[in-house]
Design an enzyme around this catalytic site. Structure first.
Site, PDB file in Angstrom:
ATOM      1  N   ARG A  69       0.803  -1.223   0.000  1.00 37.86           N
ATOM      2  CA  ARG A  69       0.000   0.000   0.000  1.00 37.86           C
ATOM      3  C   ARG A  69       0.836   1.275   0.000  1.00 37.86           C
ATOM      4  NH1 ARG A  69      -2.800  -3.992   2.665  1.00 37.86           N
ATOM      5  NH2 ARG A  69      -1.960  -3.380   4.660  1.00 37.86           N
ATOM      6  N   GLU A 106       4.799  -9.597  14.912  1.00 39.52           N
ATOM      7  CA  GLU A 106       4.188 -10.267  16.060  1.00 39.52           C
ATOM      8  C   GLU A 106       4.061 -11.766  15.790  1.00 39.52           C
ATOM      9  OE1 GLU A 106       1.235  -6.943  14.989  1.00 39.52           O
ATOM     10  OE2 GLU A 106       3.033  -7.779  14.134  1.00 39.52           O
TER      11      GLU A 106
END
Length: 184
Positions: A69, A106
């Site tokens: 993006r 994560e």
């Protein structure tokens, strides 16, 4: 720094065009969907214009966009401020010689790559992405650019998720965002 605290009326229009999709791509994630922003030409233009107004005249020679993006917002900003656009891609997407930077997420590890020679020592760079969460991707992008001798002037994102404290991982590097998403 954040434009969120600014009273610019364009910010409300941008904020209202970002759709939040619960439990995507997995349970517990509140996905910030910018595709709805892109469907509104005025809100999309206002987004680009706010970044251009901030960076015009700052002697930035490189706008580095993070896949995928960052590729949407980076090129129009680069064109408007007279800079080149350098894509920072996932592994094995760029032909030719590249340098790589791994980083931790994560849920695992990832990597960004940049063409060798795309950025030269001493160039002033802006890193662009749609969102900052934990900051790992932006840190990897800055590391790549700084390894070749570029000066990262600032990072720019449309959205920040402040509760994930990504800004704190940037080691004091300036971050400019238009919209903060606060999990109420």
């Amino acid at each position: 720094m954040s434009a969120c605290t600014d009273e610019d009326p364009r910010l409300h229009g941008i904020r209202t065009k970002i759709r939040v999709v619960p439990n995507f791509p997995k349970s517990g994630i509140m996905f910030q969907d910018i595709t709805t922003l892109l469907l509104d030409p005025k809100a999309f233009k206002d987004t680009i214009d706010l970044f251009v107004e901030r960076y015009k005249g700052k002697n930035i020679s490189v706008v580095a966009g993070i896949e995928a993006r960052g590729f949407i917002f980076g090129p129009p900003i680069a064109l408007a401020i007279g800079a080149k656009f350098v894509p920072l891609r996932k592994p094995k997407k760029l032909p030719g010689k590249v340098i790589s930077q791994e980083y931790i997420l994560e849920y695992g590890r990832d990597c960004l790559e940049m063409h060798v020679g795309a950025v030269e020592s001493g160039e002033r760079a802006l890193v662009v992405d749609d969102l900052i969460a934990t900051g790992g991707t932006l840190c990897a992008a800055m590391d790549l650019l700084e390894r070749v001798g570029a000066e990262v002037v600032e990072c720019a994102c449309v959205i920040e998720l402040p509760e994930l404290k990504g800004r704190e991982r940037l080691n004091g590097k300036p971050l400019y965002v238009l919209v903060e998403y606060l999990d109420d």
